[in-house]
Design a protein around this motif. Structure first.
Motif, PDB file in Angstrom:
ATOM      1  N   ARG B 355       0.828  -1.218   0.000  1.00  8.33           N
ATOM      2  CA  ARG B 355       0.000   0.000   0.000  1.00  8.33           C
ATOM      3  C   ARG B 355       0.861   1.268   0.000  1.00  8.33           C
ATOM      4  O   ARG B 355       0.330   2.372  -0.130  1.00  8.33           O
ATOM      5  CB  ARG B 355      -0.868   0.028   1.260  1.00  8.33           C
ATOM      6  N   GLY B 356       2.152   1.129   0.282  1.00 10.52           N
ATOM      7  CA  GLY B 356       3.027   2.296   0.366  1.00 10.52           C
ATOM      8  C   GLY B 356       2.877   3.068   1.658  1.00 10.52           C
ATOM      9  O   GLY B 356       3.053   4.285   1.694  1.00 10.52           O
ATOM     10  N   GLU B 357       2.566   2.346   2.757  1.00 11.87           N
ATOM     11  CA  GLU B 357       2.272   3.004   4.031  1.00 11.87           C
ATOM     12  C   GLU B 357       3.412   2.947   5.041  1.00 11.87           C
ATOM     13  O   GLU B 357       3.192   3.231   6.218  1.00 11.87           O
ATOM     14  CB  GLU B 357       1.045   2.326   4.686  1.00 11.87           C
ATOM     15  N   CYS B 358       4.606   2.571   4.611  1.00 17.25           N
ATOM     16  CA  CYS B 358       5.641   2.222   5.587  1.00 17.25           C
ATOM     17  C   CYS B 358       6.618   3.341   5.930  1.00 17.25           C
ATOM     18  O   CYS B 358       7.624   3.100   6.613  1.00 17.25           O
ATOM     19  CB  CYS B 358       6.385   0.966   5.132  1.00 17.25           C
ATOM     20  N   GLY B 359       6.360   4.530   5.451  1.00 19.48           N
ATOM     21  CA  GLY B 359       7.179   5.669   5.890  1.00 19.48           C
ATOM     22  C   GLY B 359       8.657   5.465   5.591  1.00 19.48           C
ATOM     23  O   GLY B 359       9.043   5.123   4.493  1.00 19.48           O
ATOM     24  N   GLU B 360       9.481   5.675   6.633  1.00 22.14           N
ATOM     25  CA  GLU B 360      10.935   5.606   6.471  1.00 22.14           C
ATOM     26  C   GLU B 360      11.421   4.251   5.988  1.00 22.14           C
ATOM     27  O   GLU B 360      12.504   4.147   5.425  1.00 22.14           O
ATOM     28  CB  GLU B 360      11.611   5.875   7.830  1.00 22.14           C
ATOM     29  N   ARG B 361      10.664   3.204   6.285  1.00 23.81           N
ATOM     30  CA  ARG B 361      11.116   1.870   5.907  1.00 23.81           C
ATOM     31  C   ARG B 361      10.428   1.376   4.626  1.00 23.81           C
ATOM     32  O   ARG B 361      10.526   0.186   4.276  1.00 23.81           O
ATOM     33  CB  ARG B 361      10.904   0.892   7.058  1.00 23.81           C
ATOM     34  N   GLN B 362       9.739   2.252   3.937  1.00 26.19           N
ATOM     35  CA  GLN B 362       9.055   1.871   2.695  1.00 26.19           C
ATOM     36  C   GLN B 362      10.072   1.464   1.621  1.00 26.19           C
ATOM     37  O   GLN B 362      11.059   2.163   1.395  1.00 26.19           O
ATOM     38  CB  GLN B 362       8.219   3.043   2.177  1.00 26.19           C
TER      39      GLN B 362
END
Lengths: 143, 387
Positions: B355-362
């Motif tokens: 979903r592309g929701e992982c912020g810095e760890r995306q």
């Protein structure tokens, strides 16, 4: 052990009609494994049908007590009061020579850690763990 | 692609997670379910199937007001969240139900110290089994001082080292990489960076298995909502699709006498997974591989074909599994750092990556993710794609 009195009793095996032969064998200092009387395969742990040929004709038979070391782990943390004053000890999965991949869970004794290696030849030894419990453990084979 | 309805993940959620939360399994279940419903935009009225490992699904459904229920399943001796999720996927794919809630609830287990002291047995059926007279298969374990999961994990770890030359430092590289990912995850419990010296100085639980190779026991609840692709397209979040799935058992539950300790159920599960898709290991952008113990992640890396059999040690040591590497693995930090979720965290992190929701760890451009659960006698894996 520093005391003549064990700090706790070990978890005692409760033989049932499938496994009585095994513990009777241990009492005689014999290692016995269930064997299919139809196709000859050994089966461990004991079951009510042979998974190789579906025969119901199964019986405990004495085996040589010879094995090779498959894997091992040094138990450094006790998970039961009985083992508190006995760590470290070497838990081992051994492969009995009677049949490829006939695995048996036990301990290896009388072997320095640095000499443990895959394939190490072993032989059974019957060890009194407490006044109530004798176990078939394994040590490096002699000669 | 699996036949039948195409299945999508539309909602994911966690309960409060932590040590000794005092929360009941019911409370953990309710919190996780409500979080997954909020994530999806659905209400309990939209759910018509439920499966749980750790609570009783009919009771869960009744409490929540899910009625009527068109499908349910529960499991005890199963590969944890893989069983919940794969049952739910199969139920939606077959049309047995249209929207299924898959749950995993865990209550923290007592420490080894309290077990050794004999103080943990009271009232806990799982722990009491270590202390009771040893009946059934356990008569071949408990009297020998065996039967704790860390011990079979020690055996599996040692065999990997004996057969392939895997080193303790290579397991350390895995643990350190996961911890780095956890440092980028607000939900993680352990977020301080870890060095190799710290790893090598950590205590053995069952040598060569160290405490840092073990997942972290916590109270946790996790929920994932599966529905059909058609319904998913009407909902609020980016669609995540189930591309392939596999659930596999190869023998009974006696990990200590596995006939081959380095090629276990994950190998069969992976074979099944890849046989049902046109995608290949090289198509995978992120992997979320069970880490109840470090060696399990190694087995999955090999089973899924990300490296050759026995090659997980060098693969991890070379940095492939870190963010920025060829295959970022366990980008949430894994259960060693976010706490024991029995695979649910990997399903949820894979979904969030897609979903592309992982912020810095995306992971940039994550289109394909795989997640897995369990090892030894049984295992499950799911391949997900961005819809």
């Amino acid at each position: 052990m520093s005391s003549t009195e064990p700090s706790a009793k070990p978890p005692m095996p409760v033989p049932d009609e499938l496994t009585q032969f095994f513990w009777d064998g241990v009492a005689r200092h014999e290692l016995c494994i269930q064997r299919c009387q139809t196709c000859g395969h050994y089966i461990h742990y004991p079951k009510t049908i042979c998974r190789f040929c579906q025969s119901r004709d199964l019986a405990g038979e004495r085996v040589s007590g010879k094995a090779t070391l498959y894997s091992w782990t040094i138990a450094t943390q006790p998970f039961h009061p009985f083992w508190v004053d006995k760590i470290p000890y070497t838990l081992a999965t051994v492969e009995l020579v009677e049949q490829p991949r006939l695995m048996f869970m036990s301990q290896v004794i009388d072997c320095p850690e640095e000499e443990l290696e895959g394939g190490l030849p072993l032989e059974v030894a019957f060890v009194e763990m407490s006044s109530e419990l004798t176990l078939p453990l394994f040590r490096p084979a002699r000669g | 692609m699996v036949t039948g309805n195409r299945v999508a993940i539309v909602g994911v959620g966690y309960s409060t997670v932590g040590r000794n939360t005092g929360l009941s399994p019911d409370e953990l279940m309710i919190q996780a379910t409500m979080a997954s419903l909020a994530d999806s935009g659905l209400t309990v009225r939209d759910i018509d199937g439920i499966t749980s490992v750790g609570t009783e699904p009919l009771n869960d459904a009744w409490m929540l007001g899910i009625e009527p229920l068109n499908w349910w399943a529960s499991g005890l001796m199963v590969p944890a969240f893989a069983y919940s999720a794969l049952s739910a996927i199969a139920a939606v794919a077959s049309g047995f139900c249209h929207t299924a809630l898959a749950l995993r609830m865990i209550q923290q287990q007592p420490s080894g110290a309290s077990m050794a002291a004999g103080t943990a047995a009271r009232g806990n059926p799982m722990v009491a089994s270590y202390f009771a007279a040893a009946a059934g298969d356990r008569q071949f374990l408990s009297p020998f001082g065996a039967g704790n999961p860390t011990q079979w994990a020690g055996l599996l770890t040692q065999r990997h080292m004996a057969e392939f030359g895997t080193t303790e430092e290579q397991f350390g590289h895995h643990v350190i990489a996961q911890r780095y990912h956890a440092s980028l995850n607000d939900d993680a419990i352990f977020r301080d960076p870890l060095t190799m010296d710290e790893y090598l100085a950590s205590r053995y639980v069952s040598k060569p298995l160290r405490i840092l190779d073990c997942d972290y026991p916590v109270d946790s609840g996790a929920a994932v909502i599966f529905t059909t692709e058609e319904r998913a397209r009407d909902l609020q979040k980016p669609v995540v699709l189930v591309e392939s799935y596999a659930l596999t058992a190869i023998r009974d539950l006696n990990f200590e006498i596995l006939e081959d300790m380095v090629r276990t159920a994950p190998a069969e599960s992976a074979r099944s997974l890849w046989s049902r898709t046109d995608l290949e290991p090289s198509d995978v952008d992120t992997a979320h591989l069970y880490d109840g113990f470090s060696v399990i992640t190694f087995q999955w890396l090999e089973a899924l074909g990300f490296c050759p059999p026995g090659g997980a040690g060098p693969f991890v040591e070379a940095g492939n599994t870190r963010l920025g590497g060829s295959l970022p693995v366990n980008t949430d930090g894994g259960a060693c750092n976010v706490g024991r979720r029995h695979g649910a965290n990997f399903c949820i992190e894979a979904t969030r990556q897609l979903r592309g929701e992982c912020g810095e760890r995306q992971v940039e451009g994550a289109d394909v993710s795989v997640w897995s659960t369990a090892v030894g006698p049984f295992a499950g894996a799911v391949l997900l794609t961005r819809g």
